[in-house]
Design a protein around this motif. Structure first.
Motif, PDB file in Angstrom:
ATOM      1  N   VAL A 108       0.699  -1.418   0.294  1.00 24.89           N
ATOM      2  CA  VAL A 108      -0.391   0.201  -0.059  1.00 24.89           C
ATOM      3  C   VAL A 108       0.973   0.993  -0.197  1.00 24.89           C
ATOM      4  N   VAL A 109       0.571   2.339  -0.682  1.00 27.60           N
ATOM      5  CA  VAL A 109       1.439   3.521  -1.310  1.00 27.60           C
ATOM      6  C   VAL A 109       0.761   4.777  -1.199  1.00 27.60           C
ATOM      7  N   THR A 110       0.883   5.670  -0.542  1.00 27.33           N
ATOM      8  CA  THR A 110       0.123   6.433  -0.514  1.00 27.33           C
ATOM      9  C   THR A 110       1.585   8.061  -1.338  1.00 27.33           C
ATOM     10  N   ARG A 135      -2.422   5.251  -2.351  1.00 26.76           N
ATOM     11  CA  ARG A 135      -3.942   5.897  -1.504  1.00 26.76           C
ATOM     12  C   ARG A 135      -3.299   7.767  -2.737  1.00 26.76           C
ATOM     13  N   THR A 164      -0.719   1.868   5.583  1.00 27.26           N
ATOM     14  CA  THR A 164       0.353   2.195   4.161  1.00 27.26           C
ATOM     15  C   THR A 164       1.988   1.866   4.947  1.00 27.26           C
ATOM     16  N   ASP A 165       2.447   1.720   3.938  1.00 25.74           N
ATOM     17  CA  ASP A 165       3.910   0.903   3.568  1.00 25.74           C
ATOM     18  C   ASP A 165       4.983   2.042   3.497  1.00 25.74           C
ATOM     19  N   THR A 167       5.101   6.654   2.150  1.00 22.43           N
ATOM     20  CA  THR A 167       4.523   7.504   2.212  1.00 22.43           C
ATOM     21  C   THR A 167       5.593   8.270   1.127  1.00 22.43           C
TER      22      THR A 167
END
Length: 232
Positions: A108-110, A135, A164-165, A167
């Motif tokens: 999960v990347v923001t 995201r 999130t992994d 940001t």
């Protein structure tokens, strides 16, 4: 031609010499700053070196990492790496995921920033086919852009906050979670560094030299890779 300034912590006479680094031709100026040298004399030496470089038509210079006198330059501009790093943001994200043992397909990347800048949207399009969830944490425009990404790439629309992994921050503001990569001024000294396959550059000034090679088209995206700094 671009210039380069090397600072030596010893006695010596400054001068200019031409050199080749990574396929680039540079006019290198030598600045000698031995311990105990009065500041006024050091400033005068640097000003004289700057005049010599600008007289050759040089407007930008490569400075070594940690060069302490960049603020004294009046006419020469240091070669910046920020734009290069922002364009290669996806490469940096993938390196952080690799170092933390997270498969991109599960990550999960923001992407955050105060506005929907072109570098953020380009990073989003490159990461969409590779990560599980993206995201978009951008005021006002973020939700609409996330829905567009869903239409184009099939990614689920995720709220801007949550697990999130990594940001990737393109500007101040927002609440970074996971491993935060800051890509706005001033760039933090820690964080992953960019390299290019089959390109050898001096460790102390490799990043601005690589930025110049990228700028000139000598290094392509598929040759880039990143590594975390030693000790991270």
């Amino acid at each position: 031609m671009v210039g380069r300034i090397i600072c030596y912590r010893e006695r010596g006479r400054g001068g200019l010499r031409q050199e080749r680094l990574g396929g680039l031709t540079l006019m290198t100026g030598e600045l000698y700053a031995p311990p105990g040298l009065p500041q006024w004399r050091l400033r005068r030496r640097l000003a004289r070196l700057e005049r010599s470089l600008t007289a050759l038509g040089i407007g930008r210079v490569v400075l070594s990492e940690g060069f302490p006198y960049g603020g004294w330059l009046a006419k020469l501009r240091p070669v910046e790496t920020l734009g290069f790093y922002r364009e290669a943001a996806d490469v940096l994200v993938l390196e952080v995921l690799r170092a933390e043992g997270v498969e991109p397909a599960r990550a999960v990347v923001t992407l955050s920033g105060p506005w929907l800048c072109p570098e953020l949207t380009r990073a989003a399009r490159r990461l969409c086919p590779q990560v599980r969830t993206l995201r978009i944490d951008v005021p006002r425009a973020g939700e609409g852009y996330a829905r567009w990404l869903q239409t184009e790439y099939g990614l689920p629309v995720a709220p801007p906050s949550g697990r999130t992994d990594v940001t990737l921050s393109f500007g101040p503001g927002g609440q970074g979670q996971g491993h935060v990569l800051r890509l706005y001024e001033p760039l933090p000294p820690e964080g992953p560094r960019l390299y290019a396959r089959d390109v050898e550059l001096p460790a102390d000034c490799g990043q601005p030299l690589l930025a110049l090679l990228w700028e000139g088209g000598a290094v392509k995206r598929d040759a880039l890779y990143a590594r975390l700094k030693q000790g991270e």
